[in-house]
Write an enzyme that holds these catalytic residues in place. Structure first.
Site: not given
Length: 351
Positions: A64, A332
């Site tokens: 993303h 992440y």
């Protein structure tokens, strides 16, 4: 045995224990990182395969990568306060810093070429706790496990000889993970919208809401738009950044709104498998309205330094037993550490 001898042995035991405990913690840390078992999937492997797919772009998220920061508020109506003691669900208003993005690791990809989009939000409660959530504009996850997700990324990597994925590898993956057929079925009939503003974003993973008495309720949540859906058009495809331009223009004219809809599970609904949709007749609660007011470029914006880790949760919201949540959190963190280090290096090199 003399008292002095016993005392000496006790001291020796305590010293040995003091040495063993840190060693044990180190072993557990190494195991969690995948270092003691090369065959075990680690955050490094997940991030590496994502980079192989989208390319390495210093200073950007590994997935993303292309996105836009947004700023606004969440106005809670109090409807979910009986299910959760989290301050975010008490009647009132709290600030939100969010980010819209398209899937993939290429920050220069055309918006129209990537059908999967995301909304990430960080709710700042008055008591100092935060709720961070990353949602996607699809109804369920393609696969049921972390290992399957890694295998999917590997199976769809372009063949160096052709520049395209190997059809045989993908066929073998589908045979080994038939749950993905449901996702392919959805994707085949899915028509992307012309705007981030009209997309519905879903948590996919399940979570637990905890009330003041300790009672737990398994839930998923969605941000449901007030903006009407319009399909992606040929005109949109003339602009590789049409999603960003559209959202910026809309916010310059008026705020954009979504309702936070919480879906309550019933016994038997999957808590640990995001590839399985819950039945459509499950009870839902409208917990309030997200109101976005401003957009900013991501590299200089308020969202740049936020890691939208789905396990950053306030008291009153807890993770389910879905193993994908831990994998997302680890990947992440790995991505965040890498890109912030790269951004610091880039800033140091600037004249």
């Amino acid at each position: 045995m003399s008292t002095s001898s016993l005392s000496t042995r006790q001291k020796a035991f305590r010293l040995a224990l003091a040495g063993v405990i840190p060693l044990l913690l180190v072993v557990l840390f190494l195991w969690a990182g995948g270092w003691l078992a090369p065959q075990r999937l680690s955050a490094d492997k997940l991030v590496t395969v994502l980079q192989q797919s989208g390319g390495k772009h210093a200073g950007f998220r590994r997935n993303h990568a292309k996105g836009l920061c947004v700023i606004g508020d969440f106005v809670s109506n109090g409807n979910a306060s009986s299910l959760s003691k989290a301050e975010v669900f008490a009647q009132g208003q709290i600030p939100v810093i969010g980010r819209f993005a398209i899937a993939g690791g290429n920050p220069h990809a055309p918006d129209y070429a990537v059908p999967v989009r995301s909304m990430a939000l960080s709710f700042q409660q008055g008591n100092g706790e935060q709720w961070r959530t990353g949602m996607n504009a699809m109804p369920f996850f393609p696969v049921a496990s972390v290992e399957a997700f890694y295998a999917l990324q590997t199976a769809t990597l372009p063949d160096p000889a052709t520049g395209k994925p190997d059809a045989k590898k993908l066929q073998a993956f589908v045979a080994a993970h038939p749950e993905i057929k449901a996702f392919f079925g959805w994707a085949k009939q899915y028509v992307p919208s012309s705007s981030w503003a009209s997309d519905r974003y879903n948590s996919l993973n399940a979570f637990e809401l905890i009330d003041r008495d300790g009672h737990q309720q398994l839930v998923r949540w969605s941000m449901v738009p007030h903006t009407d859906y319009a399909p992606l058009s040929n005109a949109d495809k003339q602009d590789s950044d049409f999603l960003q331009h559209d959202l910026t223009q809309r916010l310059a004219q008026a705020p954009l709104e979504w309702d936070l809809i919480i879906t309550l599970a019933q016994p038997g609904d999957a808590s640990n498998d995001a590839s399985k949709a819950w039945p459509a007749d499950r009870k839902t609660i409208n917990a309030g309205t997200l109101i976005l007011k401003q957009a900013e470029a991501q590299q200089q914006g308020a969202c740049n330094d936020i890691n939208y880790d789905p396990l950053i949760l306030p008291a009153g919201i807890a993770a389910s037993d879905d193993p994908i949540l831990n994998a997302r959190s680890s990947a992440y963190a790995k991505s965040y550490n890498a890109r912030t280090r790269e951004q610091a290096q880039q800033a140091g090199e600037a004249p």
